[in-house]
Design a protein around this motif. Structure first.
Motif, PDB file in Angstrom:
ATOM      1  N   VAL A 121     -13.044 -18.443  39.729  1.00 25.94           N
ATOM      2  CA  VAL A 121     -13.057 -18.160  41.157  1.00 25.94           C
ATOM      3  C   VAL A 121     -11.647 -18.188  41.741  1.00 25.94           C
ATOM      4  CG1 VAL A 121     -15.390 -18.877  41.735  1.00 25.94           C
ATOM      5  CG2 VAL A 121     -13.636 -20.603  41.489  1.00 25.94           C
ATOM      6  N   ILE A 148     -20.124 -14.306  44.336  1.00 26.22           N
ATOM      7  CA  ILE A 148     -20.747 -15.348  43.527  1.00 26.22           C
ATOM      8  C   ILE A 148     -22.248 -15.312  43.770  1.00 26.22           C
ATOM      9  CG2 ILE A 148     -21.017 -17.829  43.216  1.00 26.22           C
ATOM     10  CD1 ILE A 148     -18.100 -18.189  43.829  1.00 26.22           C
ATOM     11  N   VAL A 152     -20.903 -15.849  48.818  1.00 27.95           N
ATOM     12  CA  VAL A 152     -21.938 -16.400  47.943  1.00 27.95           C
ATOM     13  C   VAL A 152     -23.287 -15.817  48.338  1.00 27.95           C
ATOM     14  CG1 VAL A 152     -23.118 -18.486  47.160  1.00 27.95           C
ATOM     15  CG2 VAL A 152     -20.675 -18.560  47.654  1.00 27.95           C
ATOM     16  N   CYS A 180     -20.346 -15.212  38.563  1.00 24.48           N
ATOM     17  CA  CYS A 180     -19.353 -14.498  39.370  1.00 24.48           C
ATOM     18  C   CYS A 180     -19.354 -13.024  38.982  1.00 24.48           C
ATOM     19  CB  CYS A 180     -17.966 -15.095  39.143  1.00 24.48           C
ATOM     20  SG  CYS A 180     -16.678 -14.272  40.086  1.00 24.48           S
TER      21      CYS A 180
END
Length: 469
Positions: free
Chosen positions: A4, A11, A114, A155
């Motif tokens: 990340v 994500i 996310v 990811c």
């Protein structure tokens, strides 16, 4: 491992529950382990079967990853980019789902990076239902039952499609079940099963999210061997904890349950100092200030609050497991070490840097260095010492002078010119946990040398980081 860095992808976090049910017809260790392994293999088959369903949270999007990547609504295909799922997710302010909601333009925000998904299993099969058959068998056996809290992180890059993501998610689920099986068998005592729990940890360089499975109910102190193995695997130094539960990564969209603000300084812009470098606190802390916790300490509790902020740092970096102490617990610690009389407990008396040092040692086993400054004007010449502290220890510093205490979170300092600015967290704030007010009004902000009383003496408490895993 999920890397990340400052990436432009998304994500995907998949959570859900799988039921582990296992009949043990023997207490022989090998036979029990074999039965448990077979049960985990059945669960791995389930997540690879057509009954596995992935639902994108707060949206109408449902995906069958093993059924030809079947997706609803029909506008979405297996070749749709993962990041395009953001436009189907409903935010708190929106009243309807779908592309018209306007979500797409917000998908680059930190919270939108996310995408949360929920793992489900279809319980019925298509076709005519067969008549149920009931059978009864009498035998002695043990029945193990546990709910496995699946939590996988993947990811994706900007070019990854839903088809790509599904492949990675199913692989992550399968791998996590394998890790859960290892942990279950490793820590099982007799017929007592410790439920495996997955946790995500953000490693320093290169920045990567790593998922580790621990047995729930087993204290960190009993998992040192496992943590050492992880340090060796990821080539991490043995002088600081990376894999204690307190270090688990906190996703941006999840609020902290205790209500305290974390790291308010991160929204600030660094000041410009010629040839200067920025040296900051390393890790996460909570902002403690006047009037919190239903405690009216306005006018006398600033050093207590600064101490609480420091304690929160040691707790949230996993160095200690003790909760942040209350005012009375701080006072009692000073009585216990012989620094104060028993009447001190429950009083409204001030404390200073020396008392903060004593409490850290008494309650947390943390040692501290004390820096004495005879007058505030000398603080401008302490840039090298302060910069070195944040480089090597990285802990918040408590500074007390006169009747005031503050927390120093960092400095911007030039080795060539001596120019310096201090990042100050002010415990004298009495308002609500409003990040914008706190940063706009300077309760957390960069200050120049004139912030200090030029004629008052100051003591600085510099907590030292323990060298532990």
């Amino acid at each position: 491992m999920v890397f990340v860095p400052s990436f432009t992808g998304t994500i995907l976090r998949l959570r859900g529950q799988l039921e582990l049910r296992c009949h043990l017809d023997s207490t022989d260790v090998l036979r029990m382990h074999k039965a448990i392994s077979e049960t985990f293999e059945t669960l791995r088959s389930q997540v690879k079967s057509e009954s596995c369903v992935l639902a994108v949270c707060d949206s109408p999007v449902v995906i069958w990853p093993n059924k030809g990547i079947n997706v609803t609504p029909e506008d979405i295909t297996p070749d749709t980019l993962c990041e395009d799922l953001h436009q189907w997710i409903q935010s708190d302010e929106q009243e309807s789902f779908g592309k018209k909601s306007g979500k797409k333009k917000n998908k680059r925000s930190s919270a939108a990076s996310v995408i949360n998904l929920h793992l489900m299993m279809e319980v019925t099969n298509p076709g005519p239902l067969s008549a149920p058959i009931l059978s009864r068998t009498v035998q002695k056996s043990h029945f193990l039952s546990a709910t496995l809290p699946m939590d996988c992180v993947v990811c994706t890059s900007c070019d990854d499609t839903i088809k790509d993501a599904c492949k990675h998610l199913v692989e992550a689920l399968t791998h996590q079940l394998c890790e859960m099986e290892k942990v279950t068998l490793r820590h099982m005592k007799g017929t007592t099963l410790f439920v495996p729990e997955p946790l995500h940890f953000l490693l320093p360089e290169p920045k990567a999210l790593v998922t580790v499975v621990y047995p729930a109910g087993v204290a960190d102190g009993q998992l040192e061997t496992q943590r050492k193995e992880l340090h060796q695997k990821f080539e991490l130094a043995d002088d600081r904890p990376y894999f204690r539960r307190a270090n688990a990564y906190h996703f941006p969209s999840e609020p902290y349950k205790d209500g305290y603000l974390r790291n308010p300084h991160l929204v600030l812009t660094h000041p410009t100092v010629d040839d200067g470098k920025v040296y900051l606190v390393q890790g996460i802390y909570s902002y403690h200030h006047y009037m919190q916790d239903r405690m009216d300490d306005n006018g006398w509790g600033c050093a207590y609050r600064s101490l609480q902020t420091i304690c929160s740092w040691f707790q949230q970096q996993g160095f200690v497991e003790q909760p942040v102490p209350t005012h009375k617990e701080i006072q009692q610690a000073l009585v216990d070490v012989g620094d104060k009389q028993s009447s001190f407990v429950g009083s409204r008396q001030w404390i200073g840097s020396i008392e903060v040092q004593a409490v850290l040692n008494q309650l947390l086993g943390v040692t501290s260095k004390i820096m004495f400054v005879s007058q505030g004007s000398e603080l401008a010449s302490k840039g090298r010492e302060l910069a070195n502290h944040f480089l090597t220890e990285g802990t918040p510093i408590m500074i007390g002078g006169g009747v005031l205490a503050h927390t120093i979170l960092g400095v911007t300092w030039s080795e060539t010119t001596g120019q310096i600015r201090y990042l100050i967290l002010d415990p004298h704030y009495t308002g609500a946990e409003d990040l914008q007010v706190i940063t706009d009004k300077g309760w957390c902000g960069w200050k120049g040398p004139d912030f200090w009383d030029q004629t008052a003496y100051y003591n600085l408490c510099l907590p030292q980081r323990p060298k532990i895993i």
